[in-house]
Design an enzyme around this catalytic site. Structure first.
Site, PDB file in Angstrom:
ATOM      1  N   ASN A  41       0.900  -0.767   0.110  1.00 46.01           N
ATOM      2  CA  ASN A  41       0.206   0.044   0.041  1.00 46.01           C
ATOM      3  C   ASN A  41       0.703   1.028   0.166  1.00 46.01           C
ATOM      4  O   ASN A  41       2.597   1.323   1.007  1.00 46.01           O
ATOM      5  CB  ASN A  41      -1.391  -0.360   1.678  1.00 46.01           C
ATOM      6  CG  ASN A  41      -0.200  -0.269   2.189  1.00 46.01           C
ATOM      7  OD1 ASN A  41       0.386  -1.081   2.567  1.00 46.01           O
ATOM      8  ND2 ASN A  41      -1.180   0.701   3.021  1.00 46.01           N
ATOM      9  N   ILE A  42       0.591   2.479  -0.879  1.00 47.06           N
ATOM     10  CA  ILE A  42       1.227   3.795  -1.233  1.00 47.06           C
ATOM     11  C   ILE A  42       0.173   5.038  -0.913  1.00 47.06           C
ATOM     12  O   ILE A  42      -0.787   4.883  -1.631  1.00 47.06           O
ATOM     13  CB  ILE A  42       2.003   3.684  -2.401  1.00 47.06           C
ATOM     14  CG1 ILE A  42       2.642   2.147  -2.690  1.00 47.06           C
ATOM     15  CG2 ILE A  42       2.456   4.899  -2.366  1.00 47.06           C
ATOM     16  CD1 ILE A  42       2.991   2.000  -4.308  1.00 47.06           C
ATOM     17  N   GLU A  43       0.400   5.013   0.597  1.00 45.64           N
ATOM     18  CA  GLU A  43      -0.835   6.422   0.690  1.00 45.64           C
ATOM     19  C   GLU A  43      -0.238   7.521   0.432  1.00 45.64           C
ATOM     20  O   GLU A  43       0.799   7.804  -0.062  1.00 45.64           O
ATOM     21  CB  GLU A  43      -1.200   5.832   2.294  1.00 45.64           C
ATOM     22  CG  GLU A  43      -1.380   5.180   2.944  1.00 45.64           C
ATOM     23  CD  GLU A  43      -2.049   4.780   4.295  1.00 45.64           C
ATOM     24  OE1 GLU A  43      -1.974   4.427   4.933  1.00 45.64           O
ATOM     25  OE2 GLU A  43      -0.574   6.389   4.784  1.00 45.64           O
ATOM     26  N   CYS A  52      -3.713   0.590  -2.531  1.00 42.38           N
ATOM     27  CA  CYS A  52      -3.606  -0.533  -1.929  1.00 42.38           C
ATOM     28  C   CYS A  52      -2.719  -1.512  -2.076  1.00 42.38           C
ATOM     29  O   CYS A  52      -2.046  -1.120  -3.614  1.00 42.38           O
ATOM     30  CB  CYS A  52      -5.774  -1.765  -1.903  1.00 42.38           C
ATOM     31  SG  CYS A  52      -6.920  -0.430  -1.195  1.00 42.38           S
ATOM     32  N   GLU A  54      -2.821  -4.527  -3.114  1.00 42.00           N
ATOM     33  CA  GLU A  54      -3.575  -5.294  -3.932  1.00 42.00           C
ATOM     34  C   GLU A  54      -3.779  -4.876  -5.624  1.00 42.00           C
ATOM     35  O   GLU A  54      -3.125  -5.430  -6.566  1.00 42.00           O
ATOM     36  CB  GLU A  54      -4.884  -5.755  -3.879  1.00 42.00           C
ATOM     37  CG  GLU A  54      -5.193  -6.729  -2.145  1.00 42.00           C
ATOM     38  CD  GLU A  54      -5.718  -5.560  -1.356  1.00 42.00           C
ATOM     39  OE1 GLU A  54      -5.153  -5.161  -0.834  1.00 42.00           O
ATOM     40  OE2 GLU A  54      -5.837  -5.985  -0.457  1.00 42.00           O
ATOM     41  N   CYS A  93     -10.534  -4.110  -0.316  1.00 43.06           N
ATOM     42  CA  CYS A  93     -11.552  -3.634   0.321  1.00 43.06           C
ATOM     43  C   CYS A  93     -12.407  -3.626  -0.569  1.00 43.06           C
ATOM     44  O   CYS A  93     -11.984  -4.884  -2.080  1.00 43.06           O
ATOM     45  CB  CYS A  93     -11.032  -2.307   0.060  1.00 43.06           C
ATOM     46  SG  CYS A  93     -10.610  -1.570  -0.970  1.00 43.06           S
ATOM     47  N   CYS A  96     -10.576  -2.790  -4.461  1.00 40.73           N
ATOM     48  CA  CYS A  96      -9.734  -3.891  -4.679  1.00 40.73           C
ATOM     49  C   CYS A  96     -10.219  -5.352  -5.236  1.00 40.73           C
ATOM     50  O   CYS A  96     -10.228  -6.047  -6.622  1.00 40.73           O
ATOM     51  CB  CYS A  96      -8.392  -4.036  -3.739  1.00 40.73           C
ATOM     52  SG  CYS A  96      -8.080  -2.603  -3.547  1.00 40.73           S
TER      53      CYS A  96
END
Length: 138
Positions: A41-43, A52, A54, A93, A96
């Site tokens: 995940n990369i925010e 996300c 995935e 989620c 995804c």
């Protein structure tokens, strides 16, 4: 192959960029021909541009020409004092799940892992019944 996917997903949690949620997620996606694509995940401070684990794995695979998949392993948990602790199964989620439905059939395996020995396997059909797909909209 399940154990190998889980190990790759667990490793990817270490690369997570999650300064806002402090929740690190890793994923490992298996193509039909046995290639593994990983993601984390990369925010982003604006939240909307976040991605996300995935979807990162799926987008990497698709960007390299792969569109047929067998399974994905997902693992994630909070990072406290520099240590990632995975206590619960991390399921994908809704966004995804929708991306998965674009490329995978209802029997696609989703492996949600706490460790290489503790995991649950779901199908996409179980996690996203009656999905919105191209076939249903033509």
């Amino acid at each position: 192959m399940t154990e190998k996917l889980i190990e790759a997903a667990l490793k990817m949690t270490e690369f997570s960029y999650s300064p806002y949620s402090i929740f690190c997620v890793g994923a490992a996606l298996l193509t039909k021909d046995g290639k593994i694509f990983t993601g984390c995940n990369i925010e982003n401070a604006a939240y909307g541009p976040s991605n996300c684990a995935e979807r990162t794995a799926f987008f990497k695979a698709v960007s390299e020409g792969y569109k047929s998949f067998d399974a994905i392993a997902i693992a994630g948990g909070p990072k406290e004092n520099g240590i990632i602790t995975i206590k619960d199964y991390c399921t994908p989620c809704g966004v995804c799940r929708q991306v998965m439905s674009e490329f995978c059939n209802q029997n696609f395996k989703i492996i949600c892992a706490k460790s290489k020995d503790d995991y649950k396997i779901f199908t996409l059909g179980e996690l996203l019944p009656e999905s919105f797909t191209l076939d249903k909209n033509q």
